[in-house]
Motif scaffolding. Structure first.
Motif, PDB file in Angstrom:
ATOM      1  N   ARG A   2       0.799  -1.227   0.000  1.00  0.00           N
ATOM      2  CA  ARG A   2       0.000   0.000   0.000  1.00  0.00           C
ATOM      3  C   ARG A   2       0.831   1.275   0.000  1.00  0.00           C
ATOM      4  O   ARG A   2       0.321   2.341  -0.320  1.00  0.00           O
ATOM      5  N   TRP A   3       2.105   1.228   0.407  1.00  0.00           N
ATOM      6  CA  TRP A   3       2.903   2.438   0.393  1.00  0.00           C
ATOM      7  C   TRP A   3       4.353   2.117   0.092  1.00  0.00           C
ATOM      8  O   TRP A   3       4.804   0.989   0.254  1.00  0.00           O
ATOM      9  N   PHE A   4       5.052   3.136  -0.381  1.00  0.00           N
ATOM     10  CA  PHE A   4       6.448   3.004  -0.760  1.00  0.00           C
ATOM     11  C   PHE A   4       7.100   4.356  -0.522  1.00  0.00           C
ATOM     12  O   PHE A   4       6.476   5.393  -0.752  1.00  0.00           O
ATOM     13  N   ALA A   5       8.336   4.374  -0.056  1.00  0.00           N
ATOM     14  CA  ALA A   5       9.023   5.644   0.183  1.00  0.00           C
ATOM     15  C   ALA A   5      10.445   5.589  -0.356  1.00  0.00           C
ATOM     16  O   ALA A   5      11.111   4.562  -0.265  1.00  0.00           O
ATOM     17  N   LEU A   6      10.870   6.699  -0.938  1.00  0.00           N
ATOM     18  CA  LEU A   6      12.245   6.898  -1.377  1.00  0.00           C
ATOM     19  C   LEU A   6      12.787   8.102  -0.624  1.00  0.00           C
ATOM     20  O   LEU A   6      12.073   9.094  -0.454  1.00  0.00           O
ATOM     21  N   SER A   7      14.030   8.025  -0.181  1.00  0.00           N
ATOM     22  CA  SER A   7      14.589   9.196   0.500  1.00  0.00           C
ATOM     23  C   SER A   7      16.033   9.420   0.082  1.00  0.00           C
ATOM     24  O   SER A   7      16.744   8.486  -0.276  1.00  0.00           O
ATOM     25  N   ASN A   8      16.405  10.680   0.129  1.00  0.00           N
ATOM     26  CA  ASN A   8      17.755  11.114  -0.163  1.00  0.00           C
ATOM     27  C   ASN A   8      18.062  12.153   0.901  1.00  0.00           C
ATOM     28  O   ASN A   8      17.371  13.166   1.001  1.00  0.00           O
ATOM     29  N   LEU A   9      19.084  11.924   1.690  1.00  0.00           N
ATOM     30  CA  LEU A   9      19.359  12.826   2.802  1.00  0.00           C
ATOM     31  C   LEU A   9      19.606  14.268   2.358  1.00  0.00           C
ATOM     32  O   LEU A   9      19.398  15.198   3.122  1.00  0.00           O
ATOM     33  N   GLU A  10      20.029  14.469   1.117  1.00  0.00           N
ATOM     34  CA  GLU A  10      20.297  15.819   0.629  1.00  0.00           C
ATOM     35  C   GLU A  10      19.075  16.487   0.013  1.00  0.00           C
ATOM     36  O   GLU A  10      18.945  17.699   0.039  1.00  0.00           O
ATOM     37  N   GLY A  12      15.529  15.236   0.275  1.00  0.00           N
ATOM     38  CA  GLY A  12      14.231  14.987   0.875  1.00  0.00           C
ATOM     39  C   GLY A  12      13.722  13.587   0.600  1.00  0.00           C
ATOM     40  O   GLY A  12      14.488  12.693   0.241  1.00  0.00           O
ATOM     41  N   SER A  13      12.415  13.409   0.756  1.00  0.00           N
ATOM     42  CA  SER A  13      11.836  12.080   0.573  1.00  0.00           C
ATOM     43  C   SER A  13      10.496  12.167  -0.156  1.00  0.00           C
ATOM     44  O   SER A  13       9.818  13.185  -0.115  1.00  0.00           O
ATOM     45  N   LEU A  14      10.152  11.086  -0.818  1.00  0.00           N
ATOM     46  CA  LEU A  14       8.897  10.961  -1.538  1.00  0.00           C
ATOM     47  C   LEU A  14       8.198   9.718  -1.026  1.00  0.00           C
ATOM     48  O   LEU A  14       8.788   8.642  -0.991  1.00  0.00           O
ATOM     49  N   LYS A  15       6.954   9.866  -0.622  1.00  0.00           N
ATOM     50  CA  LYS A  15       6.159   8.727  -0.164  1.00  0.00           C
ATOM     51  C   LYS A  15       4.958   8.576  -1.086  1.00  0.00           C
ATOM     52  O   LYS A  15       4.283   9.556  -1.395  1.00  0.00           O
ATOM     53  N   VAL A  16       4.706   7.343  -1.529  1.00  0.00           N
ATOM     54  CA  VAL A  16       3.560   7.016  -2.371  1.00  0.00           C
ATOM     55  C   VAL A  16       2.652   6.114  -1.552  1.00  0.00           C
ATOM     56  O   VAL A  16       3.089   5.062  -1.081  1.00  0.00           O
ATOM     57  N   THR A  17       1.399   6.514  -1.366  1.00  0.00           N
ATOM     58  CA  THR A  17       0.425   5.707  -0.643  1.00  0.00           C
ATOM     59  C   THR A  17      -0.697   5.332  -1.599  1.00  0.00           C
ATOM     60  O   THR A  17      -1.364   6.217  -2.149  1.00  0.00           O
ATOM     61  N   GLY A  18      -0.905   4.051  -1.802  1.00  0.00           N
ATOM     62  CA  GLY A  18      -1.953   3.598  -2.704  1.00  0.00           C
ATOM     63  C   GLY A  18      -3.312   3.599  -2.041  1.00  0.00           C
ATOM     64  O   GLY A  18      -3.428   3.310  -0.852  1.00  0.00           O
ATOM     65  N   GLN A  20      -5.334   1.523  -2.935  1.00  0.00           N
ATOM     66  CA  GLN A  20      -5.485   0.071  -2.989  1.00  0.00           C
ATOM     67  C   GLN A  20      -4.066  -0.471  -3.126  1.00  0.00           C
ATOM     68  O   GLN A  20      -3.126   0.299  -3.226  1.00  0.00           O
ATOM     69  N   ALA A  21      -3.907  -1.761  -3.102  1.00  0.00           N
ATOM     70  CA  ALA A  21      -2.572  -2.340  -3.266  1.00  0.00           C
ATOM     71  C   ALA A  21      -2.020  -1.958  -4.640  1.00  0.00           C
ATOM     72  O   ALA A  21      -2.758  -1.895  -5.625  1.00  0.00           O
ATOM     73  N   LEU A  22      -0.723  -1.659  -4.691  1.00  0.00           N
ATOM     74  CA  LEU A  22      -0.060  -1.250  -5.931  1.00  0.00           C
ATOM     75  C   LEU A  22       1.213  -2.062  -6.139  1.00  0.00           C
ATOM     76  O   LEU A  22       1.709  -2.697  -5.228  1.00  0.00           O
ATOM     77  N   CYS A  23       1.737  -1.987  -7.346  1.00  0.00           N
ATOM     78  CA  CYS A  23       3.034  -2.562  -7.673  1.00  0.00           C
ATOM     79  C   CYS A  23       3.999  -1.409  -7.905  1.00  0.00           C
ATOM     80  O   CYS A  23       3.659  -0.446  -8.588  1.00  0.00           O
ATOM     81  N   TYR A  84      -7.072   3.230 -10.724  1.00  0.00           N
ATOM     82  CA  TYR A  84      -6.424   3.149  -9.424  1.00  0.00           C
ATOM     83  C   TYR A  84      -6.005   4.537  -8.993  1.00  0.00           C
ATOM     84  O   TYR A  84      -5.963   5.470  -9.794  1.00  0.00           O
ATOM     85  N   GLY A  85      -5.719   4.691  -7.729  1.00  0.00           N
ATOM     86  CA  GLY A  85      -5.344   5.998  -7.220  1.00  0.00           C
ATOM     87  C   GLY A  85      -4.251   5.890  -6.181  1.00  0.00           C
ATOM     88  O   GLY A  85      -4.055   4.848  -5.569  1.00  0.00           O
ATOM     89  N   PHE A  86      -3.526   7.000  -6.030  1.00  0.00           N
ATOM     90  CA  PHE A  86      -2.478   7.051  -5.024  1.00  0.00           C
ATOM     91  C   PHE A  86      -2.241   8.495  -4.621  1.00  0.00           C
ATOM     92  O   PHE A  86      -2.632   9.430  -5.320  1.00  0.00           O
ATOM     93  N   ILE A  87      -1.600   8.669  -3.478  1.00  0.00           N
ATOM     94  CA  ILE A  87      -1.266   9.988  -2.939  1.00  0.00           C
ATOM     95  C   ILE A  87       0.249  10.110  -2.918  1.00  0.00           C
ATOM     96  O   ILE A  87       0.938   9.211  -2.439  1.00  0.00           O
ATOM     97  N   LEU A  88       0.774  11.222  -3.462  1.00  0.00           N
ATOM     98  CA  LEU A  88       2.201  11.515  -3.415  1.00  0.00           C
ATOM     99  C   LEU A  88       2.462  12.554  -2.342  1.00  0.00           C
ATOM    100  O   LEU A  88       1.783  13.589  -2.290  1.00  0.00           O
TER     101      LEU A  88
END
Length: 93
Positions: A2-10, A12-18, A20-23, A84-88
Motif C-alpha cells: 500500500r505504500w512506498f518511500a524513497l529518500s535522499n538525505l540531501e 528529501g523524501s517521496l512517499k507514495v500511498t496507494g 489500494q494495493a499497488l506494484c 487506481y489511485g495514489f497519494i504523493l
C-alpha cells in the motif's frame, strides 16, 4: 503493498500511498537502458531513480525461456479498463 518511500538525505523524501494495493518498481535506469542492455554490466550509471507506480504488472513470461506464453493467472486483460489511485507526499527535509 500500500505504500512506498524513497529518500535522499540531501534532497528529501517521496512517499507514495496507494488507495489500494499497488506494484512499485524503482531503478536507476531508463526503460530504454533496460531494453538495450543484454547484460547487467551494460547498464549505465544514472543520477536519478525511475519510479513506476502500477496497479498490476503483466507476468514476464511462460514456464520456459523459449517464448512460451505467460500463464493465464499472471496475465492482465488488455481489453478491460482499470482505475487506481495514489497519494504523493514530498518532504523537503
Amino acid at each position: 503493498m500500500r505504500w512506498f518511500a524513497l529518500s535522499n538525505l540531501e534532497k528529501g523524501s517521496l512517499k507514495v500511498t496507494g488507495l489500494q494495493a499497488l506494484c512499485f518498481r524503482a531503478w536507476p535506469y531508463t526503460e530504454e537502458d533496460l531494453e538495450k542492455a543484454q547484460h547487467p554490466y551494460e547498464l549505465p550509471h544514472r543520477d536519478f531513480i525511475n519510479l513506476n507506480i502500477d496497479l498490476n504488472i503483466h507476468g514476464v513470461g511462460g514456464n520456459d525461456a523459449w517464448g512460451a506464453r505467460t500463464m493465464d493467472k499472471y496475465t492482465i486483460d488488455g481489453n478491460q479498463a482499470y482505475k487506481y489511485g495514489f497519494i504523493l507526499e514530498y518532504d523537503a527535509e
